[in-house]
Design a protein around this motif. Structure first.
Motif: not given
Lengths: 251, 458
Positions: B58-86
């Motif tokens: 709601q505070e993003l400047p209208e019509g202007q490009p804004t730098p942006f990053g999204v970082f998701i972390r997940a945990a799970g017993e069967k999760l493998e680092e190899d799957l990160e790309g997928v």
């Protein structure tokens, strides 16, 4: 609705496409104009400066070796295509650009087609200025064209071409719902006769655009045809063509 | 948590938000950004938490490009680092599922837009983050916990991009190291059949398509999206020859897709049954009998090969989907492959490259040979090539000495080196049902000296 404007070179194909862009974009800004004719200049005719073409993207992709091993061609191309679209307040414009060089474009073209097809669906109207001739249609940019408009001049040769197109179209396995003919630069007293000849050949004539001095002057000065004054005979006829199209397709 | 005030669903995938519908542009060519998915420890991930560093939607400047990053972390017993790309690739789809949110590209090239309508409806990053986590958890049971961080503050985005790039590099290194042996399926591509009806490209982790455009990963992605498309999954099946790269599954599908014209393919040998060549390969690998080595010439090279002919002439002879011993259409990227004609001696058999390619792949070529490969600057004909290889002590020179006595006794062995001189050639011209009456006799770069040629009608 996807409208493709075709016809042999020099008959006024780009003029009609540009004026259709002008008239349709008055109703919606959700319009995409595609310049698929490397020899024409739709961007100039609609007053837009193009930075980059799909042809440039194609070459870039084939040249670049920076793609990370996990990323797919589709992922990479989508952003490039997006980057190619010129977005104005009234409509968007995509220029296909130069024809292919010597390399292999099978894979790249395949993916490009998929992306453009998908995005074309998001627009209310797509207007394509196609390459002169018809052979290109088998490798066209858009799979399903709703309306194919063939532009012809009033010469015997032009009219014969228009008549042949119907046959050619079926041979080339081009799918469209309707095919119409528009006669360009028709002298007032000849228009009815030409129309009759075409209709006798089983073709639907959508309009006959008269010779227009404004068009000549604008072309000479390199001014966008989309800025033609309202009283220009060519623009007035294209308005009627647009109305007939909208009525015929229910849009 | 409040429900997201816009629709979420597959129908919004591929939705393009045009400039005049857009409230804000995130990352993209006019700004910067990145996305990253990481598998983290159960104790680190705070399930369901959304953090926003910088201005919210709601505070993003209208019509202007804004730098942006999204970082998701997940945990799970069967999760493998190899799957990160997928999983990271899934982010593209899930963000797109949100009505009024456009997501293009990947990694540090992402390009997003939020529509005016979505902003008007009151969308926040909290909503977006929650919707994406929900989609992930619905599709993947293995994910037990997730959290998301959004960055829109300039400096924080910079730091995040740095962090992300380090991860991409590590991941790429692992992917580049993937071997044909590591997978059970390859991919077949018949996109070029309009030009070469008998040609199917086999794409393995260590053999990119001949046009250089389709990697094994492209194949994997394509068959998922369009199982009936031009890319086909090939079950490797029985490994008939691990060195030459002959697989029962590849042979079977090639036979089917080539209409019976080709029934055996060696992925990594130029002899016997080399890979067929479409017509639009990036480069041609060619066997040079006179020095018993392999040369490679690419499409952009305008000069002539040591055979005295340019790429274009050779391409005309090689293409069209045929299998031609001693010639193979390849992607230039294949030069980098550890399996580069490995059955024939690999890079140690490589004797000639255009300078441009040699420079491009210099660091990828084995040290033992990279300074000994000739370019157009060293040799433009066979005599000069031979002299050059001898002078620099190229590994193929040792083959000459081994073969020399044998060659004196009899013609060179057929499998390893196609005959250069043959006392007599009799071509059975009948019994070729495929040709349907027409006869094709092809001599490729052949030097044949005959006292007499007799063609008889039986």
């Amino acid at each position: 609705m996807i409208i493709a404007v075709s016809g042999k070179g020099g008959v006024g194909k780009t003029m009609l496409a540009a004026l259709l862009v002008r008239t349709f974009s008055e109703d919606t800004s959700n319009l995409l104009a595609i310049d698929a004719d490397p020899d024409s200049n739709l961007p100039e005719a609609v007053g837009v400066k193009v930075e980059k073409t799909i042809g440039d993207v194609r070459e870039e992709i084939l040249e670049s070796r920076s793609r990370s091993p996990g990323s797919t061609l589709h992922d990479v191309l989508e952003g490039h295509v997006m980057d190619t679209i010129e977005e104005t307040d009234r409509f968007d414009l995509l220029e296909m650009g130069r024809p292919e060089g010597a390399g292999c474009y099978c894979a790249v073209n395949h993916v490009l087609r998929a992306i453009i097809d998908r995005w074309a669906k998001d627009y209310d109207i797509v207007i394509i200025d196609t390459e002169a001739g018809l052979e290109h249609l088998s490798r066209r940019t858009t799979q399903d064209v709703d309306v194919m408009i063939v532009v012809t001049d009033s010469s015997k040769r032009g009219i014969e071409t228009a008549k042949r197109i119907k046959v050619l179209a079926s041979e080339l396995d081009i799918s469209f719902k309707e095919l119409y003919v528009v006669v360009n630069r028709a002298a007032d007293d000849m228009a009815e006769g030409i129309k009759k000849t075409l209709e006798e050949a089983g073709l639907k004539v959508l309009g006959t655009i008269p010779e227009d001095r404004n068009v000549l002057e604008f072309d000479y000065e390199g001014r966008p045809l989309t800025e033609l004054p309202e009283d220009s005979p060519a623009l007035q006829e294209v308005r009627r063509i647009k109305e007939r199209l909208s009525a015929a397709t229910g849009t | 948590m409040a429900e997201i005030p816009v629709d979420v669903g597959m129908i919004y995938e591929g939705e393009r938000i045009r400039k005049n519908q857009m409230h804000a542009e995130l990352a993209g060519p006019k700004s910067k950004g990145a996305e990253l998915f990481r598998v983290a420890g159960d104790d680190v991930v705070e399930d369901g938490k959304v953090t926003v560093v910088g201005p919210d939607v709601q505070e993003l400047p209208e019509g202007q490009p804004t730098p942006f990053g999204v970082f998701i972390r997940a945990a799970g017993e069967k999760l493998e680092e190899d799957l990160e790309g997928v999983f990271e690739r899934r982010m593209h789809y899930y963000f797109n599922y949100i009505q009024g949110f456009m997501h293009l590209n990947s990694r540090d090239t992402i390009w997003c837009r939020i529509s005016k309508d979505a902003v008007k409806a009151g969308v926040t990053f909290e909503h977006i983050g929650a919707a994406v986590m929900d989609l992930f958890k619905k599709e993947y049971d293995v994910i037990e916990k997730m959290d998301v961080t959004f960055y829109t503050e300039d400096k924080a985005v910079d730091e995040f991009i740095e962090q992300a790039r380090a991860v991409y590099e590590k991941r790429d290194a692992r992917l580049r190291g993937m071997k044909d042996e590591d997978v059970d399926v390859f991919y077949g591509c018949v996109l070029c059949q309009s030009f070469a009806p008998e040609h199917m490209c086999t794409i393995s982790p260590e053999r990119i398509s001949s046009c250089g455009s389709i990697s094994w990963f492209d194949g994997r992605a394509a068959v998922k999206v369009d199982p009936k498309g031009s890319l086909i999954e090939i079950k490797k099946g029985e490994v008939l020859d691990p060195v030459k790269g002959e697989y029962a599954g590849v042979n079977e599908l090639t036979e089917k897709k080539s209409g019976g014209a080709v029934n055996r393919v060696f992925l990594h040998s130029i002899f016997g049954h080399p890979h067929t060549s479409c017509g639009c390969f990036e480069a041609i690998a060619f066997y040079i009998p006179e020095v018993d080595g392999i040369g490679v010439v690419h499409r952009n090279f305008k000069g002539t090969t040591p055979f005295g002919i340019p790429f274009s002439t050779m391409a005309g002879q090689t293409g069209g989907g045929q299998q031609l011993e001693g010639f193979a259409g390849i992607a230039v990227e294949y030069i980098r492959s550890p399996k580069f004609f490995i059955a024939d001696g690999g890079h140690e058999r490589l004797v000639w490259l255009p300078k441009e390619l040699k420079e491009r792949f210099y660091n990828d070529l084995p040290e033992s040979v990279r300074d000994k490969i000739a370019t157009e600057e060293d040799a433009t004909d066979l005599d000069a090539l031979k002299a050059h290889l001898e002078k620099v002590g190229h590994p193929v020179v040792s083959r000459w000495q081994e073969q020399a006595p044998a060659a004196e006794e009899k013609a060179p062995a057929a499998a390893e080196a196609p005959a250069a001189t043959v006392p007599e050639i009799t071509m059975p011209l009948s019994g070729n049902p495929v040709a349907g009456g027409g006869i094709t006799i092809t001599f490729k770069n052949a030097k044949i000296y005959a006292e007499k040629v007799i063609i008889k009608r039986k």
